[in-house]
Design an enzyme around this catalytic site. Structure first.
Site, PDB file in Angstrom:
ATOM      1  N   GLY A  45       0.814  -1.217   0.000  1.00 28.01           N
ATOM      2  CA  GLY A  45       0.000   0.000   0.000  1.00 28.01           C
ATOM      3  C   GLY A  45       0.843   1.261   0.000  1.00 28.01           C
ATOM      4  O   GLY A  45       0.555   2.223  -0.712  1.00 28.01           O
ATOM      5  N   CYS A  46       1.892   1.263   0.793  1.00 32.80           N
ATOM      6  CA  CYS A  46       2.759   2.443   0.894  1.00 32.80           C
ATOM      7  C   CYS A  46       3.519   2.671  -0.410  1.00 32.80           C
ATOM      8  O   CYS A  46       3.754   3.815  -0.809  1.00 32.80           O
ATOM      9  CB  CYS A  46       3.726   2.305   2.067  1.00 32.80           C
ATOM     10  SG  CYS A  46       2.873   2.241   3.657  1.00 32.80           S
TER      11      CYS A  46
END
Length: 157
Positions: A45-46
């Site tokens: 996600g990051c």
């Protein structure tokens, strides 16, 4: 956990960047600063969130916006993330999560049935005078940059 809101003055901070240089929020007076908090470098996600901001750099520059990514990662982890993803903005290490606490984004989380304290993924747009003009807290990581750019476009109208 009391998260800062639009209209609040952004807390002043000094953190180390990926090169162990001190970066202060105050040094960006006269620019808008997009401070985004993310949980951990090089996680799916990051990574997607950072790639979107990387690919939006020109549009953000056109709006006089500087991007600062803040995570509890140690400084030594940040250059690897920047190099691996060809990131073109500054990452800052908030290992003791003091800045995350000041913005109100550090607190209880749940993941796969476990509870722990960590960063809540939120983004703050700080205006040229140091006041938070907008808080982004409802977005999918892959759409984060689009949500930010749409807000900036609407702000200009």
């Amino acid at each position: 956990m009391k998260t800062l809101q639009a209209g609040d003055t952004a807390p002043q901070f000094t953190l180390l960047d990926e090169n162990s240089n001190e970066v202060t929020l105050d040094s960006f007076k006269g620019k808008q600063v997009l401070v985004y908090f993310y949980p951990k470098a090089m996680t799916p996600g990051c990574t997607v969130q950072a790639q979107g901001l990387r690919d939006s750099k020109e549009a953000l520059d056109d709006k006089n916006v500087v991007v600062l990514g803040i995570s509890p990662d140690p400084v030594k982890r940040l250059p690897k993330f920047i190099e691996k993803e060809s990131l073109n903005f500054t990452l800052l290490s908030d290992e003791d999560h003091a800045v995350a606490d000041a913005f109100g984004v550090w607190g209880p989380k749940k993941f796969m049935g476990k509870e722990y304290d960590g960063i809540h993924r939120q983004t703050f747009l700080i205006d040229e005078t140091g006041v938070i003009s907008h808080v982004f807290n409802k977005f999918k990581t892959k759409e984060h940059h689009t949500v930010v750019l749409d807000h900036l476009e609407n702000q200009a109208e």
